[in-house]
Design an enzyme around this catalytic site. Structure first.
Site, PDB file in Angstrom:
ATOM      1  N   ASN A   9       0.618  -1.297   0.028  1.00  0.00           N
ATOM      2  CA  ASN A   9       0.053  -0.116  -0.167  1.00  0.00           C
ATOM      3  C   ASN A   9       1.157   1.467  -0.050  1.00  0.00           C
ATOM      4  OD1 ASN A   9      -1.594   2.013   1.166  1.00  0.00           O
ATOM      5  ND2 ASN A   9      -2.403   1.378   2.801  1.00  0.00           N
ATOM      6  N   LYS A  11       0.181   4.433  -0.284  1.00  0.00           N
ATOM      7  CA  LYS A  11      -0.477   5.214   0.066  1.00  0.00           C
ATOM      8  C   LYS A  11      -0.425   6.159  -0.655  1.00  0.00           C
ATOM      9  CE  LYS A  11       0.050   2.832   5.393  1.00  0.00           C
ATOM     10  NZ  LYS A  11      -0.082   3.071   6.367  1.00  0.00           N
ATOM     11  N   HIS A  94      -9.283   0.255   5.206  1.00  0.00           N
ATOM     12  CA  HIS A  94      -7.619   1.485   5.859  1.00  0.00           C
ATOM     13  C   HIS A  94      -8.675   2.610   7.081  1.00  0.00           C
ATOM     14  CE1 HIS A  94      -4.037   2.417   6.964  1.00  0.00           C
ATOM     15  NE2 HIS A  94      -3.875   1.146   5.583  1.00  0.00           N
ATOM     16  N   GLU A  96      -6.758   4.828   8.068  1.00  0.00           N
ATOM     17  CA  GLU A  96      -6.836   5.925   7.777  1.00  0.00           C
ATOM     18  C   GLU A  96      -7.566   6.880   6.672  1.00  0.00           C
ATOM     19  OE1 GLU A  96      -2.916   5.812   5.422  1.00  0.00           O
ATOM     20  OE2 GLU A  96      -1.889   4.501   7.621  1.00  0.00           O
ATOM     21  N   GLU A 166      -5.162  -4.853  10.676  1.00  0.00           N
ATOM     22  CA  GLU A 166      -4.352  -3.859  10.784  1.00  0.00           C
ATOM     23  C   GLU A 166      -4.211  -2.937  12.173  1.00  0.00           C
ATOM     24  OE1 GLU A 166      -2.512  -2.321   6.926  1.00  0.00           O
ATOM     25  OE2 GLU A 166      -3.287  -1.721   7.245  1.00  0.00           O
ATOM     26  N   GLY A 172       3.200   2.088  10.894  1.00  0.00           N
ATOM     27  CA  GLY A 172       3.663   3.098  10.983  1.00  0.00           C
ATOM     28  C   GLY A 172       4.201   3.739  11.909  1.00  0.00           C
ATOM     29  N   SER A 212       3.211  -2.316  10.260  1.00  0.00           N
ATOM     30  CA  SER A 212       5.552  -2.710  10.726  1.00  0.00           C
ATOM     31  C   SER A 212       6.044  -3.794  10.389  1.00  0.00           C
ATOM     32  CB  SER A 212       5.198  -1.832  11.512  1.00  0.00           C
ATOM     33  OG  SER A 212       5.385  -0.315  11.963  1.00  0.00           O
TER      34      SER A 212
HETATM   35  P1  13P Z   1       3.166   0.395   7.346  1.00  0.00           P
HETATM   36  O1  13P Z   1       3.771  -1.346   7.262  1.00  0.00           O
HETATM   37  O2  13P Z   1       4.434   1.691   6.991  1.00  0.00           O
HETATM   38  O3  13P Z   1       3.088  -0.308   9.397  1.00  0.00           O
HETATM   39  O4  13P Z   1       2.148   0.053   6.665  1.00  0.00           O
HETATM   40  C1  13P Z   1       0.776  -0.258   7.134  1.00  0.00           C
HETATM   41  C2  13P Z   1      -0.448  -0.037   6.344  1.00  0.00           C
HETATM   42  O5  13P Z   1      -1.321   0.830   7.268  1.00  0.00           O
HETATM   43  C3  13P Z   1      -0.612  -0.711   4.749  1.00  0.00           C
HETATM   44  O6  13P Z   1      -1.654  -0.809   4.729  1.00  0.00           O
END
Ligand code: 13P
Length: 249
Positions: A9, A11, A94, A96, A166, A172, A212
């Site tokens: 992803n 982003k 997601h 976010e 997640e 992140g 992560s």
């Molecule tokens: P990270 O791997 O940067 O923690 O992000 C995970 C994520 O949100 C994938 O959609």
């Protein structure tokens, strides 16, 4: 046999030139893998990415879409529009999107319906926040997110659903759920599915872990019986790291 999947992803990262550079590096690394490999570039680069990856074994997928087919929804993209540029899989829900764009279980249920109605595959994301885990409510939160957005579906619809757990506190942050925490939650998710739809459906749905995932921890996380792959954020922006994770299978 349920599928193993590693999806990157991206982003809000990579303009057109950067997208092309990263895809060139990814194509140099790709080899036959037990896992399906996907990347989710930003919407403006989907068509280019689709064309650049053709025949490489890498599937290009979208990060989001709207539930409406068309109409007065400024700034939005529909399932048909995604399909028209070669995209057959979309990430929905997601954290976010839930946090910054007010996506709710209700709107997500509509988005899931719209994607499935167009024959798309959905990677449906959910996960608890740190406060939920600290108070021991993680299973209730996750169970409700799944039920509210997905449990109006028919059994057959789950052929086109991939789940992605997640935990928000691990996205992140560099903090990862331990392989045991991931396995415990994935087993709970599979049981929640089995209770509603039976073992045949639950056994066939792939459940990805996201939060992560790095080359150093991927193998141990993926070794857990109910973890069928990963949704990778930061580490998917580097071709070597991403394929180290893919090759962890
Ligand atoms: P990270 O791997 O940067 O923690 O992000 C995970 C994520 O949100 C994938 O959609």
């Amino acid at each position: 046999m349920r599928k193993q999947i590693v999806a990157g992803n991206w982003k809000l990262n990579n303009d057109l030139a950067q997208t092309e550079t990263l895809i060139t590096s990814l194509k140099a690394q790709v080899k036959t893998s037990a896992a399906e490999v996907m990347i989710a570039p930003t919407a403006t680069n989907l068509w280019h990415a689709y064309n650049s990856t053709k025949g490489s074994g890498i599937e290009v997928i979208a990060q989001n879409m709207h539930f409406a087919e068309n109409g007065a929804y400024t700034g939005e993209i529909s399932a048909s529009m995604l399909k028209s540029v070669g995209i057959n899989t979309v990430i929905l829900g997601h954290s976010e999107r839930r946090e910054y764009f007010n996506e709710t279980d209700e709107t997500l249920a509509k988005k899931v319906d719209a994607a499935l109605a167009k024959g798309m595959r959905v990677i449906f994301c959910f996960g608890e926040e740190l406060a939920d885990r600290k108070s021991g409510n993680e299973e209730t939160v996750v169970g409700n997110q799944i039920k509210n957005a997905l449990f109006h579906l028919k059994s057959a619809d789950f052929q086109n659903i991939v789940l992605a757990y997640e935990p928000v506190w691990a996205i992140g942050t560099g903090e990862t759920a331990s392989p045991e925490q991931a396995q415990d939650m994935h087993a709970f998710i599979r049981k929640t599915l089995a209770d509603a739809y039976g073992n045949d459906v639950a056994d066939e749905v792939s459940i990805l872990y996201g939060g992560s995932v790095k080359p150093a921890n991927a193998e141990e996380i993926f070794s857990k019986p109910d973890v069928d792959g990963g949704l990778i954020g930061g580490a998917s922006l580097n071709a070597e790291d991403f394929f180290a994770i893919v090759n962890a299978f």
